[in-house]
Motif scaffolding. Structure first.
Motif, PDB file in Angstrom:
ATOM      1  N   HIS A  64       0.822  -1.213   0.000  1.00  0.00           N
ATOM      2  CA  HIS A  64       0.000   0.000   0.000  1.00  0.00           C
ATOM      3  C   HIS A  64       0.861   1.270   0.000  1.00  0.00           C
ATOM      4  O   HIS A  64       0.390   2.350   0.358  1.00  0.00           O
ATOM      5  N   ASN A  65       2.139   1.103  -0.365  1.00  0.00           N
ATOM      6  CA  ASN A  65       3.096   2.211  -0.469  1.00  0.00           C
ATOM      7  C   ASN A  65       3.242   3.013   0.819  1.00  0.00           C
ATOM      8  O   ASN A  65       3.488   4.215   0.773  1.00  0.00           O
ATOM      9  N   LYS A  66       3.096   2.337   1.954  1.00  0.00           N
ATOM     10  CA  LYS A  66       3.321   2.991   3.240  1.00  0.00           C
ATOM     11  C   LYS A  66       4.767   2.766   3.649  1.00  0.00           C
ATOM     12  O   LYS A  66       5.365   1.734   3.348  1.00  0.00           O
ATOM     13  N   LYS A  67       5.310   3.742   4.341  1.00  0.00           N
ATOM     14  CA  LYS A  67       6.689   3.652   4.803  1.00  0.00           C
ATOM     15  C   LYS A  67       6.796   2.602   5.914  1.00  0.00           C
ATOM     16  O   LYS A  67       5.945   2.542   6.798  1.00  0.00           O
ATOM     17  N   VAL A  68       7.838   1.785   5.846  1.00  0.00           N
ATOM     18  CA  VAL A  68       8.102   0.812   6.907  1.00  0.00           C
ATOM     19  C   VAL A  68       9.419   1.185   7.581  1.00  0.00           C
ATOM     20  O   VAL A  68      10.327   1.702   6.947  1.00  0.00           O
ATOM     21  N   SER A  69       9.486   0.914   8.863  1.00  0.00           N
ATOM     22  CA  SER A  69      10.641   1.303   9.664  1.00  0.00           C
ATOM     23  C   SER A  69      11.283   0.074  10.287  1.00  0.00           C
ATOM     24  O   SER A  69      10.596  -0.725  10.929  1.00  0.00           O
ATOM     25  N   ASN A  70      12.603  -0.053  10.106  1.00  0.00           N
ATOM     26  CA  ASN A  70      13.294  -1.187  10.720  1.00  0.00           C
ATOM     27  C   ASN A  70      13.272  -1.088  12.247  1.00  0.00           C
ATOM     28  O   ASN A  70      13.180  -2.103  12.934  1.00  0.00           O
ATOM     29  N   SER A  71      13.310   0.111  12.798  1.00  0.00           N
ATOM     30  CA  SER A  71      13.287   0.227  14.260  1.00  0.00           C
ATOM     31  C   SER A  71      11.913  -0.166  14.818  1.00  0.00           C
ATOM     32  O   SER A  71      11.827  -0.801  15.875  1.00  0.00           O
ATOM     33  N   GLU A  72      10.853   0.176  14.101  1.00  0.00           N
ATOM     34  CA  GLU A  72       9.512  -0.231  14.523  1.00  0.00           C
ATOM     35  C   GLU A  72       9.371  -1.755  14.423  1.00  0.00           C
ATOM     36  O   GLU A  72       8.827  -2.403  15.319  1.00  0.00           O
ATOM     37  N   TYR A  73       9.868  -2.314  13.334  1.00  0.00           N
ATOM     38  CA  TYR A  73       9.865  -3.771  13.151  1.00  0.00           C
ATOM     39  C   TYR A  73      10.650  -4.451  14.278  1.00  0.00           C
ATOM     40  O   TYR A  73      10.174  -5.423  14.878  1.00  0.00           O
ATOM     41  N   GLU A  74      11.838  -3.949  14.586  1.00  0.00           N
ATOM     42  CA  GLU A  74      12.655  -4.535  15.645  1.00  0.00           C
ATOM     43  C   GLU A  74      11.950  -4.471  16.993  1.00  0.00           C
ATOM     44  O   GLU A  74      11.983  -5.434  17.766  1.00  0.00           O
ATOM     45  N   SER A  75      11.270  -3.369  17.269  1.00  0.00           N
ATOM     46  CA  SER A  75      10.513  -3.247  18.525  1.00  0.00           C
ATOM     47  C   SER A  75       9.417  -4.294  18.604  1.00  0.00           C
ATOM     48  O   SER A  75       9.191  -4.890  19.661  1.00  0.00           O
ATOM     49  N   ARG A  76       8.754  -4.521  17.490  1.00  0.00           N
ATOM     50  CA  ARG A  76       7.690  -5.532  17.467  1.00  0.00           C
ATOM     51  C   ARG A  76       8.262  -6.937  17.683  1.00  0.00           C
ATOM     52  O   ARG A  76       7.668  -7.753  18.384  1.00  0.00           O
ATOM     53  N   ILE A  77       9.420  -7.213  17.089  1.00  0.00           N
ATOM     54  CA  ILE A  77      10.064  -8.519  17.293  1.00  0.00           C
ATOM     55  C   ILE A  77      10.432  -8.686  18.765  1.00  0.00           C
ATOM     56  O   ILE A  77      10.243  -9.760  19.346  1.00  0.00           O
ATOM     57  N   TYR A  78      10.931  -7.619  19.399  1.00  0.00           N
ATOM     58  CA  TYR A  78      11.260  -7.680  20.828  1.00  0.00           C
ATOM     59  C   TYR A  78      10.017  -7.999  21.647  1.00  0.00           C
ATOM     60  O   TYR A  78      10.062  -8.800  22.587  1.00  0.00           O
ATOM     61  N   GLU A  79       8.903  -7.342  21.317  1.00  0.00           N
ATOM     62  CA  GLU A  79       7.647  -7.583  22.038  1.00  0.00           C
ATOM     63  C   GLU A  79       7.219  -9.039  21.918  1.00  0.00           C
ATOM     64  O   GLU A  79       6.767  -9.644  22.885  1.00  0.00           O
ATOM     65  N   ILE A  80       7.374  -9.597  20.732  1.00  0.00           N
ATOM     66  CA  ILE A  80       6.950 -10.971  20.477  1.00  0.00           C
ATOM     67  C   ILE A  80       7.860 -11.967  21.171  1.00  0.00           C
ATOM     68  O   ILE A  80       7.394 -12.915  21.800  1.00  0.00           O
ATOM     69  N   THR A  81       9.173 -11.764  21.070  1.00  0.00           N
ATOM     70  CA  THR A  81      10.138 -12.768  21.534  1.00  0.00           C
ATOM     71  C   THR A  81      10.651 -12.536  22.950  1.00  0.00           C
ATOM     72  O   THR A  81      11.160 -13.467  23.573  1.00  0.00           O
ATOM     73  N   GLY A  82      10.571 -11.307  23.423  1.00  0.00           N
ATOM     74  CA  GLY A  82      11.149 -11.001  24.730  1.00  0.00           C
ATOM     75  C   GLY A  82      12.656 -10.814  24.683  1.00  0.00           C
ATOM     76  O   GLY A  82      13.286 -10.631  25.716  1.00  0.00           O
ATOM     77  N   ASN A  83      13.258 -10.849  23.499  1.00  0.00           N
ATOM     78  CA  ASN A  83      14.707 -10.673  23.352  1.00  0.00           C
ATOM     79  C   ASN A  83      15.034  -9.200  23.169  1.00  0.00           C
ATOM     80  O   ASN A  83      15.636  -8.798  22.179  1.00  0.00           O
ATOM     81  N   GLU A  84      14.644  -8.406  24.133  1.00  0.00           N
ATOM     82  CA  GLU A  84      14.844  -6.964  24.028  1.00  0.00           C
ATOM     83  C   GLU A  84      16.320  -6.618  23.954  1.00  0.00           C
ATOM     84  O   GLU A  84      17.147  -7.186  24.667  1.00  0.00           O
ATOM     85  N   GLY A  85      16.629  -5.696  23.073  1.00  0.00           N
ATOM     86  CA  GLY A  85      17.999  -5.227  22.926  1.00  0.00           C
ATOM     87  C   GLY A  85      18.813  -6.030  21.936  1.00  0.00           C
ATOM     88  O   GLY A  85      19.913  -5.643  21.577  1.00  0.00           O
ATOM     89  N   ASP A  86      18.295  -7.175  21.479  1.00  0.00           N
ATOM     90  CA  ASP A  86      19.019  -7.990  20.513  1.00  0.00           C
ATOM     91  C   ASP A  86      18.479  -7.694  19.121  1.00  0.00           C
ATOM     92  O   ASP A  86      17.676  -8.441  18.571  1.00  0.00           O
ATOM     93  N   TYR A  87      18.900  -6.552  18.549  1.00  0.00           N
ATOM     94  CA  TYR A  87      18.402  -6.172  17.235  1.00  0.00           C
ATOM     95  C   TYR A  87      18.840  -7.158  16.164  1.00  0.00           C
ATOM     96  O   TYR A  87      18.232  -7.246  15.101  1.00  0.00           O
ATOM     97  N   HIS A  88      19.892  -7.915  16.439  1.00  0.00           N
ATOM     98  CA  HIS A  88      20.362  -8.897  15.467  1.00  0.00           C
ATOM     99  C   HIS A  88      19.282  -9.932  15.169  1.00  0.00           C
ATOM    100  O   HIS A  88      19.137 -10.349  14.017  1.00  0.00           O
ATOM    101  N   LEU A  89      18.528 -10.330  16.175  1.00  0.00           N
ATOM    102  CA  LEU A  89      17.485 -11.328  15.961  1.00  0.00           C
ATOM    103  C   LEU A  89      16.489 -10.840  14.918  1.00  0.00           C
ATOM    104  O   LEU A  89      16.131 -11.584  14.005  1.00  0.00           O
ATOM    105  N   ALA A  90      16.053  -9.612  15.032  1.00  0.00           N
ATOM    106  CA  ALA A  90      15.093  -9.066  14.075  1.00  0.00           C
ATOM    107  C   ALA A  90      15.688  -9.066  12.661  1.00  0.00           C
ATOM    108  O   ALA A  90      15.024  -9.471  11.706  1.00  0.00           O
TER     109      ALA A  90
END
Length: 127
Positions: A64-90
């Motif tokens: 839908h041509n909306k902007k996506v953000s890697n930092s927003e994506y990484e935050s969501r991965i942290y929320e899901i996995t509980g691996n906060e601070g490990d941006y490598h996982l995302a």
């Protein structure tokens, strides 16, 4: 004969453990880039399903041509996995899915402007 009774909580915990072990065995038997990451980071089936839903959401945003953000994506991965601070996982998740030919548009949209990934993305795109 002596009967052993287990509390409902103990039974629930054992059922969760068996389900998780079955999921991990399935990951081992179906070798792929993403399955290795999921196995290594001890991701549960519930977390896996949430990650797949997130990937669908991001693909929809891209379509839908909306902007996506890697930092927003990484935050969501942290929320899901509980691996906060490990941006490598995302990063690893998005890259592994891309390498497996799944959600092809997501990894380049999130990390395509990172110098460390420009070469492999252009190489896969045939440029």
């Amino acid at each position: 004969m002596r009967m052993i009774f287990m509390s409902d909580e103990r039974v629930r915990l054992l059922e969760e453990k068996v389900e998780h072990l079955e999921f991990k065995l399935d990951l081992m038997f179906h070798d792929s880039n993403i399955n290795r990451i999921l196995f290594e980071y001890d991701i549960t089936k519930r977390q896996y399903n949430e990650i797949m839903n997130l990937m669908d959401e991001i693909r929809d945003q891209i379509n839908h041509n909306k902007k996506v953000s890697n930092s927003e994506y990484e935050s969501r991965i942290y929320e899901i996995t509980g691996n906060e601070g490990d941006y490598h996982l995302a990063e690893y998740i998005a890259k592994a899915l891309w390498e497996d030919g799944r959600w092809d548009e997501v990894f380049p949209a999130l990390y395509g402007n990172f110098p460390k990934y420009k070469h492999i993305i252009s190489e896969k795109d045939g440029n």
